[in-house]
Structures are given as structure tokens and as C-alpha cells.
Design an enzyme around this catalytic site. Structure first.
Site, PDB file in Angstrom:
ATOM      1  N   GLU A  44       0.862  -1.184   0.000  1.00  0.00           N
ATOM      2  CA  GLU A  44       0.000   0.000   0.000  1.00  0.00           C
ATOM      3  C   GLU A  44       0.892   1.226   0.000  1.00  0.00           C
ATOM      4  OE1 GLU A  44      -3.635   2.135   2.500  1.00  0.00           O
ATOM      5  OE2 GLU A  44      -2.236   0.792   3.548  1.00  0.00           O
ATOM      6  N   GLU A  69       4.871   4.574   3.950  1.00  0.00           N
ATOM      7  CA  GLU A  69       4.478   5.906   4.421  1.00  0.00           C
ATOM      8  C   GLU A  69       5.737   6.704   4.725  1.00  0.00           C
ATOM      9  OE1 GLU A  69       2.992   9.200   5.231  1.00  0.00           O
ATOM     10  OE2 GLU A  69       1.488   7.657   4.801  1.00  0.00           O
ATOM     11  N   ASP A 118      -3.567  11.933  -2.496  1.00  0.00           N
ATOM     12  CA  ASP A 118      -3.756  13.365  -2.709  1.00  0.00           C
ATOM     13  C   ASP A 118      -4.213  13.588  -4.148  1.00  0.00           C
ATOM     14  OD1 ASP A 118      -3.449  16.166  -3.089  1.00  0.00           O
ATOM     15  OD2 ASP A 118      -1.883  16.224  -1.556  1.00  0.00           O
ATOM     16  N   LYS A 122      -4.967  20.749  -9.316  1.00  0.00           N
ATOM     17  CA  LYS A 122      -4.531  21.730 -10.308  1.00  0.00           C
ATOM     18  C   LYS A 122      -3.790  21.032 -11.453  1.00  0.00           C
ATOM     19  CE  LYS A 122      -4.239  25.538  -7.013  1.00  0.00           C
ATOM     20  NZ  LYS A 122      -3.383  26.584  -6.404  1.00  0.00           N
ATOM     21  N   ASP A 154     -12.345   9.293  -2.614  1.00  0.00           N
ATOM     22  CA  ASP A 154     -13.617   9.992  -2.457  1.00  0.00           C
ATOM     23  C   ASP A 154     -13.742  11.115  -3.479  1.00  0.00           C
ATOM     24  OD1 ASP A 154     -11.478  11.448  -1.030  1.00  0.00           O
ATOM     25  OD2 ASP A 154     -13.090  12.857  -0.582  1.00  0.00           O
ATOM     26  N   GLU A 192      -8.940   5.199   7.544  1.00  0.00           N
ATOM     27  CA  GLU A 192      -9.433   6.260   8.425  1.00  0.00           C
ATOM     28  C   GLU A 192     -10.157   7.342   7.630  1.00  0.00           C
ATOM     29  OE1 GLU A 192      -6.067   4.259  10.601  1.00  0.00           O
ATOM     30  OE2 GLU A 192      -6.370   4.986   8.562  1.00  0.00           O
ATOM     31  N   TYR A 193      -9.579   7.736   6.492  1.00  0.00           N
ATOM     32  CA  TYR A 193     -10.215   8.741   5.644  1.00  0.00           C
ATOM     33  C   TYR A 193     -11.555   8.238   5.120  1.00  0.00           C
ATOM     34  CZ  TYR A 193      -6.200  11.924   5.338  1.00  0.00           C
ATOM     35  OH  TYR A 193      -5.209  12.831   5.615  1.00  0.00           O
ATOM     36  N   GLU A 194     -11.600   7.000   4.725  1.00  0.00           N
ATOM     37  CA  GLU A 194     -12.821   6.429   4.159  1.00  0.00           C
ATOM     38  C   GLU A 194     -13.959   6.476   5.161  1.00  0.00           C
ATOM     39  OE1 GLU A 194     -14.217   2.255   1.966  1.00  0.00           O
ATOM     40  OE2 GLU A 194     -12.124   2.599   2.522  1.00  0.00           O
TER      41      GLU A 194
END
Length: 213
Positions: A44, A69, A118, A122, A154, A192-194
Site C-alpha cells: 500500500e 508511508e 492526494d 490543479k 472519495d 481512516e479517511y474512508e
């Protein structure tokens, strides 16, 4: 999101080499030796606080996992999860994901997970998106023949961009979901974001992209 600095993070990482691999360059082409078995390896990129990678390792004990990470202050949260769960089939790399070729040889990896990367919305930042063609080439250089990318976000704009990028690169698309949590998909492990985004009613987009043999 503002990153909370944890000045003690790097010292803690060094205390757990069994979970956060020191000098991962040494294991390029030899990850099976490190894990002590010949199971498939899934990675991941951008593992964050580690909920996904730890959950996947629990759900799939027959697969080895690596969470990548680059932020020490973030990866220590993932480290805490591994320490708590005492999982033997998952490790972490505190490195920059753009350097994958330094850590993996061709065929080392069978699957790559990209979760809530991310979006870099732009146009001038297109080359930073993890589904840009330069990164797709990078992934191809470490994956087995026919290896896969599993992608969740998302961000509708990033999802549409990624579908086009995958297609133009020649990848085969499958299991495309425009609303993952209402799709009937089984075995999903939330990040966590999900969890945060879905609690607000935001749709989660997902797809799988397979390299041709």
C-alpha cells in the site's frame, strides 16, 4: 490536513525493526527471505495510520503486506496497530513511494493499493498524482506480469482522471464502483479517511486495474 509533529517518532520507529524495516534497499528482490515464506506480496502506497494494511493482514493471513508511508509522525500510528495486533505478515517502510525501484525488483509485488491519494487537482500538478502515467510505469517495473492496482478515492475528479489514465496506459479495468458502500462489494477494509468521508455521506469510488501479460 495539518500534520501534527511528533519529534519522538523517529526514535520509536528505530525501536521496532521487526515492524518498520530498516534499510529496505537490502531486501530488493529478496522480500520472501525477510518474511520467511513464498506468499504473494501486496503493498500500500501512502499507508497513513495503518488501519487498511493492518485490517488486510488480519483478513488475509496467506498474503504478505508492506505499508509505505514517508511521514514518521504518521507511520508511528500504523506501527502502534501492528504492535497491538502482533501480526506476522505485515511490515512498514518509512520511505518515499516515488523510490519504489530502489526497494523492489521486477516481480517482487503482486498487487498495489492506492487509497485516498492526494488528488492534486490543479493541472500543473498532474505529474504528482499517483495514477499519472509516470507512476503507472513505476508500478509496472516492480509488479509481476499481470499485476494489479486497486484504487479507492472519495474524489470524483481524481477517479475520472485515473480511469482515463489507466485506460490510455493499456490497463484492463474491472470491478468499477461509483458508490462502493452501496455496491455489494464484500471484504472491503476501510481506511481512516474512508470512514470519515462516508460518515458525511460522500460516495467512495473504487476500481481495479490489471496490467496485461
Amino acid at each position: 490536513m495539518r500534520l501534527r509533529n511528533k519529534p519522538w517518532a523517529e526514535d520509536k520507529i528505530k525501536q521496532y525493526p521487526q515492524y518498520v524495516v530498516p534499510e529496505p534497499e537490502k531486501w530488493r528482490g529478496k522480500w520472501r527471505e525477510l518474511f520467511g515464506n513464498s506468499r504473494p506480496l501486496h503493498i500500500e502506497i501512502g499507508t497513513g495510520k495503518g488501519r487498511f494494511i493492518a485490517g488486510m493482514a488480519e483478513q488475509h493471513p496467506d498474503i504478505n503486506f508492506l505499508g509505505i508511508e514517508r511521514q514518521p509522525s504518521v507511520i508511528v500510528s500504523a506501527l502502534d496497530k501492528l504492535i497491538e495486533k502482533e501480526l506476522g505478515n505485515v511490515k512498514l517502510l518509512n520511505v518515499d513511494g516515488s523510490r519504489l525501484r530502489d526497494f523492489f525488483a521486477k516481480g517482487d509485488v503482486e498487487r498495489i493499493y492506492l487509497n485516498f491519494s492526494d488528488p492534486w487537482p490543479k493541472k500543473r500538478h498532474e505529474k504528482r498524482r499517483l495514477t499519472y502515467r509516470m507512476f503507472l510505469k513505476l508500478y509496472e517495473d516492480i509488479l509481476v506480469e499481470g499485476g494489479e492496482i486497486h484504487f479507492k478515492t472519495d474524489n470524483q475528479g481524481l477517479f475520472e482522471y485515473s480511469l482515463q489514465s489507466f485506460s490510455e496506459y493499456g490497463l484492463l479495468l474491472k470491478n468499477i464502483s461509483l458508490d462502493l458502500h452501496n455496491s455489494g462489494f464484500e471484504g472491503n477494509i476501510m481506511t481512516e479517511y474512508e470512514e470519515k468521508f462516508s460518515a458525511k455521506g460522500q460516495r467512495i469510488y473504487r476500481c481495479e486495474a490489471k496490467y496485461r501479460n
